[in-house]
Design a protein around this motif. Structure first.
Motif, PDB file in Angstrom:
ATOM      1  N   GLY A  72       0.654  -1.146  -0.054  1.00 17.55           N
ATOM      2  CA  GLY A  72       0.182   0.029   0.015  1.00 17.55           C
ATOM      3  C   GLY A  72       0.728   1.150  -0.088  1.00 17.55           C
ATOM      4  N   ARG A  73       1.952   1.135  -0.306  1.00 21.91           N
ATOM      5  CA  ARG A  73       2.954   2.231  -0.280  1.00 21.91           C
ATOM      6  C   ARG A  73       3.370   2.765  -1.512  1.00 21.91           C
ATOM      7  NH1 ARG A  73       5.601  -0.643   4.183  1.00 21.91           N
ATOM      8  NH2 ARG A  73       7.141  -1.275   2.798  1.00 21.91           N
ATOM      9  N   VAL A  74       3.520   4.084  -1.865  1.00 17.91           N
ATOM     10  CA  VAL A  74       4.272   4.657  -3.253  1.00 17.91           C
ATOM     11  C   VAL A  74       5.671   4.375  -3.166  1.00 17.91           C
ATOM     12  CG1 VAL A  74       4.232   6.492  -4.672  1.00 17.91           C
ATOM     13  CG2 VAL A  74       2.031   5.891  -3.557  1.00 17.91           C
ATOM     14  N   ASP A  75       5.982   3.580  -4.144  1.00 21.01           N
ATOM     15  CA  ASP A  75       7.465   3.251  -4.335  1.00 21.01           C
ATOM     16  C   ASP A  75       8.239   4.543  -4.764  1.00 21.01           C
ATOM     17  OD1 ASP A  75       7.461   0.541  -2.980  1.00 21.01           O
ATOM     18  OD2 ASP A  75       7.087  -0.246  -5.019  1.00 21.01           O
ATOM     19  N   ARG A  76       7.706   5.511  -5.548  1.00 15.33           N
ATOM     20  CA  ARG A  76       8.262   6.486  -6.240  1.00 15.33           C
ATOM     21  C   ARG A  76       7.271   7.235  -6.953  1.00 15.33           C
ATOM     22  NH1 ARG A  76       9.431   5.037 -11.545  1.00 15.33           N
ATOM     23  NH2 ARG A  76       9.293   2.810 -11.902  1.00 15.33           N
ATOM     24  N   TRP A  77       7.489   8.569  -7.236  1.00 17.30           N
ATOM     25  CA  TRP A  77       6.743   9.579  -8.011  1.00 17.30           C
ATOM     26  C   TRP A  77       7.210   9.793  -9.207  1.00 17.30           C
ATOM     27  CZ3 TRP A  77       1.891  10.330  -6.310  1.00 17.30           C
ATOM     28  CH2 TRP A  77       1.610  10.073  -4.733  1.00 17.30           C
ATOM     29  N   ILE A  78       6.547  10.007 -10.185  1.00 16.78           N
ATOM     30  CA  ILE A  78       7.112  10.524 -11.570  1.00 16.78           C
ATOM     31  C   ILE A  78       6.369  11.772 -11.623  1.00 16.78           C
ATOM     32  CG2 ILE A  78       7.154  10.318 -13.995  1.00 16.78           C
ATOM     33  CD1 ILE A  78       6.648   7.248 -13.747  1.00 16.78           C
ATOM     34  N   THR A  79       7.044  12.767 -11.795  1.00 17.11           N
ATOM     35  CA  THR A  79       6.603  14.346 -11.768  1.00 17.11           C
ATOM     36  C   THR A  79       6.480  14.761 -13.118  1.00 17.11           C
ATOM     37  OG1 THR A  79       7.711  15.015  -9.717  1.00 17.11           O
ATOM     38  CG2 THR A  79       7.048  16.755 -11.313  1.00 17.11           C
ATOM     39  N   VAL A  80       5.383  15.458 -13.722  1.00 13.83           N
ATOM     40  CA  VAL A  80       5.049  15.989 -15.005  1.00 13.83           C
ATOM     41  C   VAL A  80       4.975  17.118 -14.946  1.00 13.83           C
ATOM     42  CG1 VAL A  80       4.319  13.742 -15.734  1.00 13.83           C
ATOM     43  CG2 VAL A  80       2.767  14.937 -14.815  1.00 13.83           C
ATOM     44  N   ASP A  81       4.900  18.003 -16.178  1.00 13.97           N
ATOM     45  CA  ASP A  81       4.691  19.383 -16.368  1.00 13.97           C
ATOM     46  C   ASP A  81       3.357  19.733 -16.589  1.00 13.97           C
ATOM     47  OD1 ASP A  81       7.395  19.957 -15.899  1.00 13.97           O
ATOM     48  OD2 ASP A  81       7.993  19.669 -18.135  1.00 13.97           O
ATOM     49  N   ARG A  82       2.572  18.788 -17.038  1.00 13.67           N
ATOM     50  CA  ARG A  82       1.218  19.106 -17.382  1.00 13.67           C
ATOM     51  C   ARG A  82       0.222  18.360 -16.608  1.00 13.67           C
ATOM     52  NH1 ARG A  82       4.287  20.294 -21.839  1.00 13.67           N
ATOM     53  NH2 ARG A  82       3.705  22.001 -23.256  1.00 13.67           N
ATOM     54  N   GLY A  83      -1.190  18.687 -16.356  1.00  9.40           N
ATOM     55  CA  GLY A  83      -1.895  18.052 -15.531  1.00  9.40           C
ATOM     56  C   GLY A  83      -2.404  16.806 -16.036  1.00  9.40           C
ATOM     57  N   VAL A  84      -2.351  15.680 -15.640  1.00  8.44           N
ATOM     58  CA  VAL A  84      -2.938  14.499 -16.015  1.00  8.44           C
ATOM     59  C   VAL A  84      -4.098  13.742 -15.314  1.00  8.44           C
ATOM     60  CG1 VAL A  84      -2.132  11.877 -15.955  1.00  8.44           C
ATOM     61  CG2 VAL A  84      -0.475  13.704 -16.591  1.00  8.44           C
ATOM     62  N   GLY A  85      -4.924  13.346 -16.117  1.00 13.01           N
ATOM     63  CA  GLY A  85      -6.355  12.749 -15.553  1.00 13.01           C
ATOM     64  C   GLY A  85      -6.449  11.579 -15.775  1.00 13.01           C
ATOM     65  N   GLY A  86      -5.867  10.783 -16.529  1.00 17.06           N
ATOM     66  CA  GLY A  86      -6.138   9.284 -16.733  1.00 17.06           C
ATOM     67  C   GLY A  86      -4.614   8.623 -17.211  1.00 17.06           C
ATOM     68  N   LEU A  87      -4.639   7.283 -16.823  1.00 19.55           N
ATOM     69  CA  LEU A  87      -3.394   6.537 -17.027  1.00 19.55           C
ATOM     70  C   LEU A  87      -3.691   5.110 -17.626  1.00 19.55           C
ATOM     71  CD1 LEU A  87      -2.028   6.956 -13.402  1.00 19.55           C
ATOM     72  CD2 LEU A  87      -1.142   7.915 -15.612  1.00 19.55           C
ATOM     73  N   ALA A  88      -2.927   4.536 -18.534  1.00 19.74           N
ATOM     74  CA  ALA A  88      -2.917   3.395 -18.845  1.00 19.74           C
ATOM     75  C   ALA A  88      -1.544   2.498 -19.507  1.00 19.74           C
ATOM     76  CB  ALA A  88      -4.017   3.268 -20.330  1.00 19.74           C
ATOM     77  N   TYR A  89      -1.621   1.272 -18.760  1.00 19.08           N
ATOM     78  CA  TYR A  89      -0.250   0.727 -19.290  1.00 19.08           C
ATOM     79  C   TYR A  89      -0.327  -0.085 -20.670  1.00 19.08           C
ATOM     80  CZ  TYR A  89       1.583   0.524 -14.452  1.00 19.08           C
ATOM     81  OH  TYR A  89       2.280   0.887 -13.025  1.00 19.08           O
ATOM     82  N   ALA A  90       0.964  -0.002 -21.304  1.00 19.32           N
ATOM     83  CA  ALA A  90       1.291  -0.820 -22.582  1.00 19.32           C
ATOM     84  C   ALA A  90       0.953  -2.285 -22.120  1.00 19.32           C
ATOM     85  CB  ALA A  90       2.731  -0.587 -22.998  1.00 19.32           C
TER      86      ALA A  90
END
Length: 397
Positions: free
Chosen positions: A159-177
């Protein structure tokens, strides 16, 4: 709600009256369902028959790995692990409007995530959006306020976040390859799940999603999961998409696609990784973006939409992905995930009279047999909550 959003560009006259009428009917059915549940509770665990398998699978179902069929037809929403063949229910979510003002609300998701150690689903309300990686041991997550400026890589066991990926623009959705090595992160200028208040002729009100032409989508990132690096690509504005219209990868990962309203090519539009529109690849040209199963594991079959076969059952088409020719039919109103090259997991109408009451089932191509995997998903308030929505991924060793 997704089907409504695909078919409509704007609600017609009397829409709010119809929404409120459905809500009243569903409240009555909910009371009946609760009474029935109090009098009959059936627990089914691990040994369930496979459609047309010729035998029963009675292997222990205590781990995430493997190909066992894990069914809990007494549970809706599920508490314990549901899986079949290559597919596992890695998470599910519910959603309800959270009011921002008198005229605006946000459809807010609450996730239950699979704990791969215990095989149970645990509530985790920290995240507005969750994409589970193949293998169901990690997930990419977005914090509550969308659009988000960082993406978390979550360990589902701890249940822990191992790391964060910072981005310059706001993200609203995600999908894996498909191979799990990359993420496509869809960017938006404002929250992609905005809702608006609609008033009926009687003065009653209901929250409804923002339909076509209201999207603030701006483009997408393609990010390497291991190091978080990647590029952002802009995508031109469109009037034929809804407020939330996330991108996903094509099977080979060379393109991304999203849903469009009234599109000629299966309600989907493909883009190259620079953001330019391109034709659909040959093996995905006849797919539909609103049928999540898409291509079979060997790539030889395409899961398609609903066809009416009889009054008391529903069938979906299976096509040749290259020609679009229908080659078979399978039980199920909505095909969610492939179990192997001949079987799928689907929403299927539960037996009995009344309105559509789906349950998760295991189905086989050309067979009328179904194996229930979950209990019946009872309807909830029209447009005010989303009945629990499953998130399936491939389970891997």
């Amino acid at each position: 709600m997704r089907e409504q959003a695909v078919e409509l560009t704007a609600p017609g006259p009397g829409f709010a009256d119809r929404v409120l009428a459905v809500r009243r009917r569903r409240r009555v059915r909910g009371l009946v369902a609760v009474a029935a549940a109090m009098t009959a509770v059936v627990a089914v665990a691990v040994g369930v028959p496979l459609p047309d398998s010729g035998k029963e699978d009675v292997r222990p179902a205590s781990v995430l790995d493997g190909n066992d069929v894990l069914a809990h037809p007494d549970q809706s929403p599920p508490r314990d692990l549901i899986a079949a063949g290559r597919s596992v229910l890695a998470a599910y979510y519910t959603a309800e409007p959270v009011t921002r003002s008198d005229d605006e609300a946000v459809l807010t998701r609450t996730y239950r995530l699979l704990d791969p150690e215990t095989g149970t689903y645990e509530k985790d309300d920290r995240w507005s959006f969750v994409a589970v990686a193949p293998g169901a041991r990690t997930a990419a997550v977005l914090e509550r306020e969308l659009p988000a400026r960082r993406i978390g890589i979550l360990d589902l066991a701890t249940g822990r976040v191992d790391r964060w990926i910072t981005v310059d623009r706001g993200v609203g959705g995600l999908a894996y390859a498909h191979d799990g090595t990359r993420l496509v992160a869809t960017t938006y200028g404002e929250h992609p799940d905005l809702m608006e208040r609609m008033k009926s002729s009687s003065g009653a009100v209901a929250w409804v999603p923002q339909f076509g032409g209201h999207s603030s989508r701006s483009g997408f990132y393609v990010l390497d999961v291991a190091d978080g690096r990647g590029d952002w690509s802009p995508v031109a504005d469109r009037r034929d998409i809804n407020g939330r219209q996330d991108f996903a990868f094509s099977r080979d990962g060379r393109l991304v696609y999203s849903q469009v309203i009234g599109g000629k090519d299966g309600l989907q539009q493909f883009h190259d990784l620079d953001g330019d529109t391109v034709p659909a690849p040959a093996n995905e040209r006849h797919l539909r973006s609103d049928v999540s199963a898409r291509l079979s594991p060997d790539g030889k079959l395409a899961a398609l939409g609903l066809t009416a076969e009889a009054k008391d059952t529903s069938w979906s088409g299976i096509r040749d992905p290259y020609t679009g020719e229908e080659v078979a039919r399978v039980r199920g109103a909505h095909l969610l995930a492939w179990v192997d090259d001949r079987r799928l997991i689907a929403w299927e109408r539960a037996p009995g009279p009344g309105e559509y009451r789906p349950r998760l089932v295991l189905v086989a191509i050309g067979s009328e047999k179904v194996v229930p995997l979950s209990g019946v998903r009872e309807p909830d308030e029209a447009f005010e909550t989303v009945e629990w929505e499953p998130v399936f991924v491939e389970r891997r060793s």
